[in-house]
Write a protein that holds these residues in place. Structure first.
Motif, PDB file in Angstrom:
ATOM      1  N   GLN A 495       0.829  -1.238   0.000  1.00  0.00           N
ATOM      2  CA  GLN A 495       0.000   0.000   0.000  1.00  0.00           C
ATOM      3  C   GLN A 495       0.850   1.269   0.000  1.00  0.00           C
ATOM      4  O   GLN A 495       0.402   2.306  -0.431  1.00  0.00           O
ATOM      5  CB  GLN A 495      -0.934  -0.040   1.205  1.00  0.00           C
ATOM      6  CG  GLN A 495      -1.932  -1.173   1.183  1.00  0.00           C
ATOM      7  CD  GLN A 495      -2.797  -1.197   2.416  1.00  0.00           C
ATOM      8  OE1 GLN A 495      -2.710  -0.283   3.245  1.00  0.00           O
ATOM      9  NE2 GLN A 495      -3.654  -2.212   2.539  1.00  0.00           N
ATOM     10  N   SER A 496       2.103   1.146   0.475  1.00  0.00           N
ATOM     11  CA  SER A 496       2.976   2.344   0.503  1.00  0.00           C
ATOM     12  C   SER A 496       3.324   2.840  -0.878  1.00  0.00           C
ATOM     13  O   SER A 496       3.701   4.008  -1.080  1.00  0.00           O
ATOM     14  CB  SER A 496       4.252   2.014   1.293  1.00  0.00           C
ATOM     15  OG  SER A 496       4.981   1.024   0.629  1.00  0.00           O
ATOM     16  N   LEU A 498       1.252   3.363  -3.235  1.00  0.00           N
ATOM     17  CA  LEU A 498       0.229   4.350  -3.640  1.00  0.00           C
ATOM     18  C   LEU A 498       0.627   5.809  -3.304  1.00  0.00           C
ATOM     19  O   LEU A 498       0.138   6.746  -3.942  1.00  0.00           O
ATOM     20  CB  LEU A 498      -1.120   4.005  -2.990  1.00  0.00           C
ATOM     21  CG  LEU A 498      -1.718   2.648  -3.413  1.00  0.00           C
ATOM     22  CD1 LEU A 498      -2.992   2.377  -2.621  1.00  0.00           C
ATOM     23  CD2 LEU A 498      -1.990   2.632  -4.903  1.00  0.00           C
ATOM     24  N   LYS A 499       1.471   5.937  -2.315  1.00  0.00           N
ATOM     25  CA  LYS A 499       1.902   7.295  -1.935  1.00  0.00           C
ATOM     26  C   LYS A 499       2.709   7.960  -3.061  1.00  0.00           C
ATOM     27  O   LYS A 499       2.791   9.186  -3.117  1.00  0.00           O
ATOM     28  CB  LYS A 499       2.722   7.261  -0.658  1.00  0.00           C
ATOM     29  CG  LYS A 499       1.898   6.825   0.558  1.00  0.00           C
ATOM     30  CD  LYS A 499       2.750   6.846   1.825  1.00  0.00           C
ATOM     31  CE  LYS A 499       1.945   6.471   3.036  1.00  0.00           C
ATOM     32  NZ  LYS A 499       2.712   6.497   4.280  1.00  0.00           N
ATOM     33  N   LEU A 501       1.861   8.055  -6.035  1.00  0.00           N
ATOM     34  CA  LEU A 501       0.926   8.670  -6.947  1.00  0.00           C
ATOM     35  C   LEU A 501       0.327   9.997  -6.425  1.00  0.00           C
ATOM     36  O   LEU A 501      -0.447  10.657  -7.114  1.00  0.00           O
ATOM     37  CB  LEU A 501      -0.257   7.692  -7.238  1.00  0.00           C
ATOM     38  CG  LEU A 501       0.160   6.350  -7.890  1.00  0.00           C
ATOM     39  CD1 LEU A 501      -1.053   5.442  -7.998  1.00  0.00           C
ATOM     40  CD2 LEU A 501       0.782   6.605  -9.248  1.00  0.00           C
ATOM     41  N   GLN A 502       0.653  10.320  -5.238  1.00  0.00           N
ATOM     42  CA  GLN A 502       0.116  11.573  -4.667  1.00  0.00           C
ATOM     43  C   GLN A 502       0.869  12.789  -5.169  1.00  0.00           C
ATOM     44  O   GLN A 502       2.060  12.747  -5.362  1.00  0.00           O
ATOM     45  CB  GLN A 502       0.174  11.471  -3.132  1.00  0.00           C
ATOM     46  CG  GLN A 502      -0.728  10.405  -2.550  1.00  0.00           C
ATOM     47  CD  GLN A 502      -0.603  10.321  -1.046  1.00  0.00           C
ATOM     48  OE1 GLN A 502       0.225  10.980  -0.436  1.00  0.00           O
ATOM     49  NE2 GLN A 502      -1.459   9.496  -0.451  1.00  0.00           N
TER      50      GLN A 502
END
Length: 502
Positions: A495-496, A498-499, A501-502
């Motif tokens: 899940q890390s 996804l950061k 893409l911020q």
């Protein structure tokens, strides 16, 4: 960073599976109490444990067997206690009837009635005493003995058997004039393989009248035939009444007689009675003959046995031997016989002993089967795990009382010794039973100790140490919880990404 394969999660999941399996095994051992629940836990330990379990269960059953044997012995011995009491009363009655103050047709007749009733009770005890429907005192548990050589002879109008002779012996009956002494006499002599029994007749019209018992006594005066018995004839033997020449009456070769209950080989005597050889085991001994051989210094010493069962006892000329010395040699050679003689004999002296010397002495083995009862007192099938129980015939016939009479003073007097012999026979049987009971009690104690020690050894191999296993389970539970936490952490790592893409 990769998301197709979460290696950390895979590793944590594998460790979690291992820990779960460990906890499952911990739970299995703790719930069963066994360290080994399947062969995979400890293959060698399982094999050893199962062998021990087999032995332990066998020992426990052997303990029950021995206790059952004690109960059987107590049943037989208790019945013989009453037989003893009856015999003591019969001895009292025979002694009473021996007194001259009683009349035959009144007093002794009434005494005889009680004697007959007591004999009937002895017979009832012998046939009715049983343990689990196994008759104990009727002779069916008797070991029996080898019948050995028997001579069947006919002389002076009587036919009789003479037992206890060496195989091949000739029996000759003769009659001799008394040269004017006019006395009755029976004599016997043994020369080589011929036994001569002589009855002496008197002058003119005086014939010798001898009983079978007289003949037996004359034979037993010969040391080598001290155990001989004359059976199968009653009444008197009567010689001719004239000075006829010495007659030979029925010289008969002795043939070994087999019996269905024979269990012991026939004892062997030297002709002069100095040496006796006796089997120390029941049944066939596997020995065909014995020979004594003396040798000069430096020659052979000891016992040799051929495949055919011929035993040679090699002795040194100048050395003195006791019976114990030779028996030790026989035992070392595996010969189940013992020799008996008094004092010590030099090696050369055996050559002079009639019937042994350098000639072979033939063994007559007993044949047939024994009626003895065998108790299994161990976990194995070997002879040392068994013990035999023999009880003779305790009926009035077996005790020699079937024809006992106190109807006359003379008959009562002769009955006293017969009853005493019966008392001694019952005493000997009770002594044998008592000795066996004491042995079985020690057997029970030994079996209990052995079973206890084997159970302890089997427990060490098979049983789980609960405290140690609980400690292991606690450790594995902590590891399982840790693996679960790490698996959760590993699952959150992707899940890390996804950061980014911020």
């Amino acid at each position: 960073m990769r998301i197709q394969h979460n290696i950390s999660a895979i590793n944590a999941n594998r460790q979690l599976g291992i820990n779960n399996n460990s906890v499952a095994k911990n739970l299995e051992k703790l719930s069963s109490g066994y360290k080994i629940n399947r062969a995979g836990d400890d293959a060698a330990g399982l094999a050893i444990s199962e062998k021990m379990r087999s032995q332990i269960r066998g020992l426990d059953q052997a303990t029950n067997n021995a206790n059952d044997g004690i109960s059987l012995v107590q049943t037989a011995e208790g019945a013989l206690n009453e037989t003893h009491s009856i015999l003591q009363r019969m001895k009292e009655l025979a002694t009473q009837s021996s007194n001259g103050t009683y009349q035959n047709d009144v007093d002794r007749e009434n005494i005889q009635k009680e004697v007959d009733a007591l004999k009937s009770e002895i017979d009832r005890i012998s046939t009715s005493t049983n343990f689990n429907k196994i008759n104990l005192l009727d002779g069916s548990l008797g070991a029996g003995e080898a019948t050995g050589p028997v001579a069947n002879v006919t002389a002076f109008g009587k036919t009789m058997n003479i037992e206890g002779l060496a195989e091949g012996t000739k029996v000759v009956f003769v009659q001799n004039a008394d040269n004017g002494t006019d006395t009755d006499a029976v004599s016997a002599s043994l020369s080589g393989d011929t036994l001569t029994i002589a009855l002496t007749y008197g002058e003119s019209t005086h014939a010798t009248t001898a009983t079978v018992e007289d003949v037996q006594a004359a034979i037993q005066n010969i040391a080598a035939l001290k155990d001989a018995k004359v059976t199968g004839a009653t009444g008197a033997l009567t010689t001719a009444t004239n000075g006829s020449a010495v007659g030979t009456f029925e010289a008969t070769g002795v043939a070994k007689t087999d019996t269905s209950v024979a269990t012991k080989a026939t004892d062997i005597y030297s002709a002069d009675g100095k040496i006796k050889l006796t089997s120390t085991k029941d049944g066939q001994t596997g020995i065909a003959s014995f020979t004594f051989a003396s040798n000069a210094a430096g020659g052979a010493e000891g016992v040799t046995v051929t495949d055919a069962g011929a035993v040679t006892i090699n002795l040194l000329d100048a050395k003195d031997y006791s019976a114990e010395d030779i028996n030790a040699q026989l035992k070392a050679a595996g010969v189940d016989w013992k020799v008996e003689f008094s004092g010590k004999l030099a090696g050369t002296a055996f050559d002079a002993v009639t019937g042994f010397g350098s000639s072979a002495k033939t063994v007559a083995d007993g044949t047939g089967t024994s009626g003895s009862l065998t108790l299994q007192i161990g976990a194995g099938a070997t002879k040392d795990q068994q013990v035999s129980l023999n009880i003779g015939n305790m009926s009035s016939k077996g005790l020699g009382l079937d024809s006992i009479s106190v109807a006359t003073q003379d008959a009562a007097l002769s009955s006293i010794q017969t009853i005493e012999d019966a008392i001694n026979k019952v005493s000997g049987t009770r002594a044998d039973l008592g000795a066996l009971q004491n042995r079985l009690e020690h057997t029970v104690n030994n079996l209990g100790v052995t079973s206890e020690n084997l159970t302890s050894a089997e427990s060490r191999i098979r049983d789980v140490d609960m405290a140690k296993e609980m400690m292991e389970m606690t450790k594995n539970n902590v590891l399982t919880q840790a693996a679960q936490s790490m698996l959760a952490q590993a699952n959150t790592q992707p899940q890390s990404i996804l950061k980014l893409l911020q």
